[in-house]
Each structure stands twice: as C-alpha cells, then as structure tokens.
Motif scaffolding. Sequence first.
Motif, short mmCIF file in Angstrom:
data_model
loop_
_atom_site.label_atom_id
_atom_site.label_comp_id
_atom_site.label_asym_id
_atom_site.label_seq_id
_atom_site.Cartn_x
_atom_site.Cartn_y
_atom_site.Cartn_z
N ALA A 199 1.41 11.96 -6.62
CA ALA A 199 2.04 10.96 -7.48
C ALA A 199 1.76 9.57 -6.91
O ALA A 199 1.87 9.36 -5.69
N ALA A 200 1.38 8.67 -7.77
CA ALA A 200 0.97 7.33 -7.33
C ALA A 200 2.02 6.68 -6.44
O ALA A 200 1.70 6.04 -5.44
N ALA A 201 3.27 6.89 -6.79
CA ALA A 201 4.35 6.25 -6.03
C ALA A 201 4.47 6.82 -4.63
O ALA A 201 5.03 6.18 -3.74
N GLU A 202 3.95 8.02 -4.43
CA GLU A 202 4.15 8.68 -3.14
C GLU A 202 2.93 8.65 -2.25
O GLU A 202 2.94 9.18 -1.14
N VAL A 203 1.85 8.06 -2.74
CA VAL A 203 0.58 8.21 -2.04
C VAL A 203 0.59 7.57 -0.65
O VAL A 203 0.02 8.11 0.30
N PHE A 204 1.26 6.44 -0.51
CA PHE A 204 1.29 5.79 0.81
C PHE A 204 1.91 6.71 1.86
O PHE A 204 1.33 6.96 2.93
N GLY A 205 3.07 7.25 1.53
CA GLY A 205 3.74 8.16 2.47
C GLY A 205 2.93 9.42 2.71
O GLY A 205 2.85 9.92 3.83
N LEU A 250 -2.72 -0.25 -2.46
CA LEU A 250 -2.71 0.83 -1.47
C LEU A 250 -3.42 0.38 -0.18
O LEU A 250 -2.94 0.62 0.92
N HIS A 251 -4.56 -0.29 -0.37
CA HIS A 251 -5.30 -0.81 0.78
C HIS A 251 -4.42 -1.74 1.62
O HIS A 251 -4.33 -1.61 2.84
N ASP A 252 -3.74 -2.65 0.94
CA ASP A 252 -2.94 -3.65 1.65
C ASP A 252 -1.77 -2.99 2.38
O ASP A 252 -1.45 -3.35 3.51
N GLU A 253 -1.14 -2.01 1.70
CA GLU A 253 -0.01 -1.32 2.32
C GLU A 253 -0.44 -0.57 3.58
O GLU A 253 0.23 -0.63 4.61
N LEU A 254 -1.56 0.12 3.46
CA LEU A 254 -2.03 0.89 4.61
C LEU A 254 -2.43 -0.04 5.75
O LEU A 254 -2.12 0.20 6.91
N GLU A 255 -3.13 -1.13 5.40
CA GLU A 255 -3.57 -2.07 6.42
C GLU A 255 -2.37 -2.69 7.13
O GLU A 255 -2.34 -2.80 8.36
N ALA A 256 -1.34 -3.04 6.33
CA ALA A 256 -0.13 -3.63 6.91
C ALA A 256 0.56 -2.64 7.84
O ALA A 256 1.23 -3.03 8.80
N ALA A 257 0.37 -1.35 7.55
CA ALA A 257 1.00 -0.32 8.39
C ALA A 257 0.13 0.02 9.60
O ALA A 257 0.39 0.97 10.33
N GLY A 258 -0.94 -0.75 9.80
CA GLY A 258 -1.77 -0.55 10.98
C GLY A 258 -2.83 0.55 10.81
O GLY A 258 -3.43 0.98 11.78
#
Lengths: 581, 581
Positions: free
Chosen positions: A567-573, A505-513
């Motif tokens: 839901a874990a799969a939806e947390v980024f969005g 999650l950290h990496d995804e968010l960081e990659a999204a700025g």
Amino acid sequence: MKASQFLVSTLKEAPADAEVASHQLMMRAGMIKKLGAGIYTWMPMGLRVLRKIEGIVREEMNRAGAVELLMPVIQPAEYWQETGRYQSMGPELLRIKDRHDRDFIVQPTSEEVVTDIARQELRSYKQLPRNLYHIQTKFRDERRPRFGVMRSREFIMKDAYSFDRDVTSAKASYQVMAKAYRAIFDRFGLRYRAVAADSGAIGGDLSEEFQVIAATGEDAIVYCPNSDYAANMEKAEALAPSKPRGAATLALTKTATPGKSTCADVAQLLNVPLQSTVKSLVLATDETNERGEIVKTQVWLLLLRGDHDMNEIKAGKVPGLDVGFRFATVAEVIDHFGTKPGYLGPINTSRPVKIVADREVAVMSDWICGANEADFHMTGVNWGRDLPEPDVIADLRNVVEGDPSPDGKGTLAIERGIEVGHVFYLGTKYSKPMQATFLDETGKPQLMEMGCYGIGITRLPAAAIEQNHDERGIIWPDAIAPFGVVVCPIGMDRSAEVKAAAQKLHDELEAAGVDVILDDRGERPGAMFADWELVGVPHRVVISDRGLKEGQLEYQHRRDAAATKVAAAEVFGFVKARLQA
Amino acid sequence: MKASQFLVSTLKEAPADAEVASHQLMMRAGMIKKLGAGIYTWMPMGLRVLRKIEGIVREEMNRAGAVELLMPVIQPAEYWQETGRYQSMGPELLRIKDRHDRDFIVQPTSEEVVTDIARQELRSYKQLPRNLYHIQTKFRDERRPRFGVMRSREFIMKDAYSFDRDVTSAKASYQVMAKAYRAIFDRFGLRYRAVAADSGAIGGDLSEEFQVIAATGEDAIVYCPNSDYAANMEKAEALAPSKPRGAATLALTKTATPGKSTCADVAQLLNVPLQSTVKSLVLATDETNERGEIVKTQVWLLLLRGDHDMNEIKAGKVPGLDVGFRFATVAEVIDHFGTKPGYLGPINTSRPVKIVADREVAVMSDWICGANEADFHMTGVNWGRDLPEPDVIADLRNVVEGDPSPDGKGTLAIERGIEVGHVFYLGTKYSKPMQATFLDETGKPQLMEMGCYGIGITRLPAAAIEQNHDERGIIWPDAIAPFGVVVCPIGMDRSAEVKAAAQKLHDELEAAGVDVILDDRGERPGAMFADWELVGVPHRVVISDRGLKEGQLEYQHRRDAAATKVAAAEVFGFVKARLQA
C-alpha cells in the motif's frame, strides 16, 4: 541522490579480457574502469561500495583501540634496505628513482615505515600495547595482473600493525584483532570463514585468513561442518590414521608395467584401487660453505599414497627439509635410483636416500611402488619385511574431503574461498633488524613484538560479487551496496502523480538516512530494471500510474522472484523494515 | 576518545630543518612525521584534521552536484603523451618504468585520465554538464621540497573537472564551483580571499585563487578594502593615471652620475624623489624559421617609474612581446645602447629599439633616465620634446598600496596569502588533443569545454596554522580541529570525584557528537596544558578537586587570556554553546 545527477554507466557486454564474473559485472555495472594493466579507476558507483567498506573497517578498528594514521605511498628505499626486503623482494616491488637519482619504492605494505615510527614514538613500556593502521593505496607489480580488482597492481589495503612488550601481550593484541575482524566481516553481510593459516618460520598458531566463500575462489578452505574448525589447505592437518598397519598378505613381486609411469595408470593396469599405490617424490637439500658453494647434497624420497597430493608447506617442516628444499634434478634421480622418474621407489635404490613416509603410507601394507627400473613396479610391498621402516613419518599431504577433523569432531569438508583478510603474528621479524626497542621497567631496551593485520579493501567488492550474483548481475548485501534502495518511477514524464510519489518516497528515505537513488533518467522500464539488477541495488520500489490508482507500489528485493504489492501509504515503513532485516 | 588510547606525541623543540611556523608546530604537535625529503606520514593527530577538511570538501562538492570517483595514483604514460605533457613537463613529473619496462608516471594532477573517462562515458549532450572529482594522493618531484606539507612532494589534492557542451555552459559550471569554494572556505573558519588570477593563454576572467590570509604567505594579494575587488599580483591592474601629463619645465641636461647605476642612487645623488626617475629594462623577442633557427631579433626597451616593479605576466601581454620574450643579453644591450646596463635610456640609442612605456611613465614630465653613456644620466626629459612618444603604452607594473582600485571604489591594499585552492576555466586545452567529443542535437561531434578546480588538502592545515598560532602553539578553528574539546582532569589518580566528573563530561560531549578527548595520561597540569595549547584544541575544560568542592569547573578558549569559571552542572551546555558559536 538522483540518477540524472549521478554517473550511471552500464554495458551490455563485458570486455573480452574480463575472465571472471566479478570482473565482468564490475565492468558492466560501471563500478570500475580500466586505465592500464592491473590499474583501475573506481567509478562513482564502485567508489560508493569502497567507501562503505572503508567506513565499516574504520569503525571497528577504532572500536578495537587501533589508531589511524596515513603513511606515504612513496617511500625511501633506505627503510626497505634496513630489513633487507629491498634486496630480497622481486620485481613485484616497484622501484623508482627521483630527480636526484635517489631510490624509492611504491609501498606494497608498510611494515618498515610503521616500525620506524614505533621505534621513534614508542619509547617506553608505558606506551605499549599500541596498534597503528592506515587505509592507503598500494602497488604490487604483478607479472600477470588479472581478474580486475581481484589481482590488480594498484590497490587499497587496510594494514594494521600491533606493537607489544612481550609475546603474551602480542598474543592478546592478536586476539583483539581476530575478534575485530569477525565483527568487520559480520557487518559486511558476506558468508566467510576465518581459517587457520600457516605462520611460516615464526611458528605458533597465530595466523588466520579471512576467506569470503565463493565457488570460484582461488583457495581451498578446509572445515569441519560439526565444529568451528577451519584452516587453509597449507595448514589443515591430516591426522595419523587411527587404524594399525595391516599384516602383509602378498609376496613382494617385481611386476611389468610397460609405459605406465603414473599411479593411476598402474592401478588401472593391475586392477587395484589407486589407494594401494604409493607415489615417489624426490627432493634435495644442499649444504653450502661460507662462500655459498654447495659442499654436500642430501637426496630425499617422499612417499605419498597414489591418490594424495604433496603439501609443500608441510614437507618444508620435516626436520632436515626445513632448511629449504628443492626438487631433485633428473641427473640426481638417475644417480640415486638408477632410472628416470616414473618408476621410482624406496627398494633397491642405487645410492642411499632418506625416506620420508606420509602418515598414511606408514600404515599401508601390500602396497605398490616403482621398482627403480623402467617399465617395472614392485607389488606386495610391506614395511619391515621388504624395506626398513621409514627414516621419518610425517604429515606430508593435502587433506581430502572425509578425512577426520583434527579437532576430533567429525570429518572434513572442503569449499573454496577468496582471501580478503589476514591476521598474523610477526614476532620480532621487523623490530629486530630495525632495532625497534622500548625501555622496560628496569630501563633496559627490549625488542617490540609485532603483529600485522590486512584487509584488501579494493579486493572485497570483487569477492562479494563472486559470492553474490546471478545471471542478471550483482546482488549486494545491504551494508556495502552502492545504494540501498532504488526508486523506479514508470512514465515519470507523463504522470505528475508518479513523479510526485517517487520524489516523496525518495525524500523520505533520504531524510531517514537511507542511501536511496531515484531513477529520473527517463529510461523505459525494461532498461531501467536491467540497469539496477546489473548494478545490484538490493531493494527496489516501482511506482506506476496504474499502481497508484490502486493505491499500491511494488517492492522487490534483488533476490525475490517476484514483486510484492505494498500500500502506497505503508511503503516507507515497509522498505525501512526490509533494510533493517 | 581517551588520550591514553590515542597517540599524543609532542616535542619541546622543532627539528632544525623546519623553517616556518606551521612546519615547526606540526612537527612539535605530532601532526606529521618526516619520512624523507618532502614525504610525510600523517600522524593520528594530523590525520584527524585532514579527515575533517576532506569531509567538508566532499559535502560541498556533492552539494554542488559534482560526482566523486577515484583515479589511480600511478598512470600509464600514454595518456600523458597524448596531451604532450609527458614530454613538456620537467623532472617534477615523477616517471617510472614497470617490470616490463613500460612507462608510467605518478600523477601530479589528473586532467588526462579524467578526459579519457569523459570521452568514453560522456557521449551525448544529454549527459552534460558533468563535474567529476577525486581526493587522491599526488606527487610532484619538487627540486627543493620545503616548509613541511606546504611544499611537499607527496600530497593530497581534491581535483575536480567540469565538462560542458559550450562556453556559456562551461562558465556557468565554473560559477557553480566558485560558489561551492566560497562555501567550503567559509566552513573551514579561516580568513581567506578569492582573488582573480591570470588565466594565461586561455584568456577571459575565469581564474580565481583561494588564498588563506597569512603574513608569512608566499603570494601578494591585492584588494580593495571598500569593495569585493581582489586579485593576485600578476592579475591586479594598475589603472592609467587620471591626471594629464605635466608641462615641461626643465631643460634636457646630461648630468654626471658617476657610479650611480640604480634609480635609487641617482635620486639620492640629485636629491629628487625616486618617482622622478625612470628605469630601463631591455627585453628581446626572437623570430625563428621552421628549423627553429633564430632569423631575426627585436630588442625592446621597457620604461617603468623608478619606484615600480615590472610584472612579467603583464609585459608578456604587450602585442609583440606576447610571442614570448626574454631578457636581452649584455652583448645585445651594448650593441643597441652603446653602453652596459646601469645607464640606459630611450634617448640616443645606437640602434633603433621599440619603446614600451608603463602607463605611469607615459604621463611623467621632467624625468630622469640613463644617458646611454657610463656614469651619466639625462635629467629634465620630456616626451615629444626630447624623444618621440612611446611606441606602446601599457600596464607593465605591479600595483602598489594606494593605487586606485580598478573597480573605482577606492584605493588598493596589499596583504599576503597562501594559495590553497584554484578554480580555472580550461576551454579545450585537454579535450582537443585527446579528442574528447560529444554528439550534439544534430549528431555532430563537438569538443567538450572543460574547467578544473583544485584544493590542496594536505596544504590546508599548514595554511590554517600560519594564520592561527601564537607562541604557545596552534589555534584551530572548530571546524578542522583534531579535537573540538579537551577535558583536563587534575589529579585524576588521587580524586575519584575528579575522575568521575571528567569521565561524565567526556561521555556527555561524545554522545552529543562532539569530538572530545579526555586527557587521562596522568600528566602534571603544566605539561598537560602545554601539550593541548601546542596541539591547538580550541576548547578546554579543567576539572580539579578544589573546583569541584566549589561546584565549579574552568573553561578556557584557546584564544582566551584567562579561564572562566562555570558551574559544574552547566558546563555541558556552556561548552556546547561555545562550539556552536
């Protein structure tokens, strides 16, 4: 960013000298660290906030056509001597001597230096208008620095200066900045008001303060809930009452008021409303000769309703008082009124004084004032009948809640604020003494018209906190939060799943700025949550073994009372959507 | 960015006090503006360069795990008293008294303040290692500030400080920084060398300077063209000659050399190579008692080959001289040698002196030195036969071109450089006096091992220019250019096509994240080109009516001798490709 690679440094208790919430919370959250009186290090957590503030300010200043430069912190005294500020400023101007015994100052602002640049660089009308700004360290040697970075000695300010060919153009440049400031403060995500402020000797209406609303603010902000009207207390006009003066119904009577020297005491003793009383304030203006010796003194009596407070800025605009007034000495009071302060009034003065009545007092009838005799007041006082009409009628007082709004759109309300920005039309205040001229179309030198525009960069985080905190700590708006999102894994050491999910999650968010921090310090949940609530990161995601087994994480905004399962799969969005909100 | 909305301010002539090319060009290109001696405003054009440098430094420091904070410019003297630097530093430390007469300094660096932060924040071995840095204004009250921002008084430095639990870990932290610095300097796009530097009293090999290569540089850089070996002149070792000492072939002879007091003059007179002569340098060391009174003085004679120069750092490492030496007084020379300087030598001294021979002198035979008698030298001097072997043999000299490289991989070359970075292992120099300790696993307090790492942010543009300029002006590397591309439309006012094409290319490049400036000032081509060549924007596109009719624009890199025609439709891709190159 991983917390283990950052410097998270929280304190349970604030130091004893931290008096206000923002100071206490900034110290506890490890945002700042005191080095000396009014001198602070911006620790990594606090610096992230500063950089975001600077970034927003810079973007909007550039968008508005201002050009950034960087003027020195330490400036030769000679420029300050040109405008006379080297002599006129008090000890808050920090003066230095270098190794050759030459005089320097540490800049509190940069009007002199920027005006020097303008007079060298802006030679022709074709180069105007121009707005130059910098974001730079400043120093003001406050006698009593306090409230942390709210009133520190070393601080960072964004100061911009506009140069125009004439007043019309200068007013347009001012309006460009006034608009840019609204864009800046909107982006900060703080509740604020742009309030009209007094523009001093320069006149006109081209002075606005940008106040962050906070119950603990030092400044009173006057506004109309039904309209855009907003002004600071110095500026807000108390309109002349629309009702006519009432007819006299009582006889003028000298009434014993032993020991009752205040309006409140007199009103209580006589069982009348405080609004029936009039307070007397004695001022003096001095006329001097060319050697600076006082050759003549005029004494003034200002009359205000018992429940009203004098506004010195307004008093200073009364013709005759606008040369600069002082409060009269006790000797002058006795000389003119025959008695000591406490029982003064406009009737039967021992020597003539100029009477200035507040607009409200001018329409009063059957009022009460001192009798110019200790322990006595006059009651049933009426203009015209008992004393001549006042020499001057003027707005002398601070407005109060419920006064009519000057724009005629309702009544005034008052709230408190913290000044963090100011836009101001300067005219030729600096260009004249420094001879900052340009050549117009006819080749004739003309003085530049200037404006100045400040934002207290290091003060802003404190103001934001005064507005946004609770018993657990700071609550940052997204735009200026040190981190937008904190990912809190529970039992990361024990569970590879938790560790992997947190990292992902950290990496995804960081990659999204997204400015995200992963708390990998291995703290227990209670301490971990308390830290981030204190620091005030707005969005938090908690990842636990139990949650993962159910395919769920927990999201909680800093202002939410409870967590929301996602839901874990939806947390980024989900988090991204919250950040954009 | 449009030039009309920026501040382009070029000068035909540099001010008279600008001695070096970078200072002249920065003034002429409107990058900096002098406010006082050694104090400069960074004008908009220069500030853009600074911000790019800062950006690269910040990114690479963060990538290397360093954490940014911001320590104050004005610091209470008490911290500097703890380490003794308040007392030991000379007038270059700018001292201030505030309104309460308390002592402050303007920081030249921040070792004291960062060590104070570390001793408060880094309590446990678990919090180590840690690297804290800031990019902040500094002041050094140079006696003779000069060369513009190359040796200014107010300047900006990035200073980082590492804290480690032990020497091994500190060395690893040092290596992380040494690597990060290479990444930083690589990104600047400048030719540079990381050169080994003397680490002073601390010892070890953990000191490197980052030197930007420039013929005008103040520092001599020693390097091996066949290997990675590079060191500054103080550090570069002159190896012991591999050849054995030659046999004596000449008799010892006292030779008249009237008026010839230098090796060069003697060699010329006697018609021998300068390499046959030996120069004598007389040093002294003093032994003092507890009251600081000199109780004993030792006189030393250092012998170097006539064509070699003494290296004071190396001399200071000779056992016995490492307590601190001075040059002997004339009285001491006469007392020990019986004559004035100019005819000194190791044979027949009037009083015993300690003889230190450079490694090269130790293998010489049949050499020439002073006879300790005015106007006479000894020729045919040989160790062992004419005088005892030297007391000490040591590396005393600066290396010269052609000396063998210490790494055995060839011979040494020398070039000049400008120091803009330094990485340095500090040990406990600051942590000891300030008692900056952490608790180890056993709960025992241990001193932190420190390193410090500086980059002269405001000095770097000057160094870059010294390396990259020609008779027309500056030539910036892409990474730190104020603008990467300038679009120059010719006759924009007359031709709507030119105006549209220029605007379109500008907008496309800007949208692609390129720092592009469109020169819409309406200058004539010659003046316009001269301005941008002076400013040093690396890539230029010229758009003219005639070119457009042929469907072509002109591209020219600042280093290109002539323009390249590019099809109008392809120019965006063409420029983008050049920028990436």
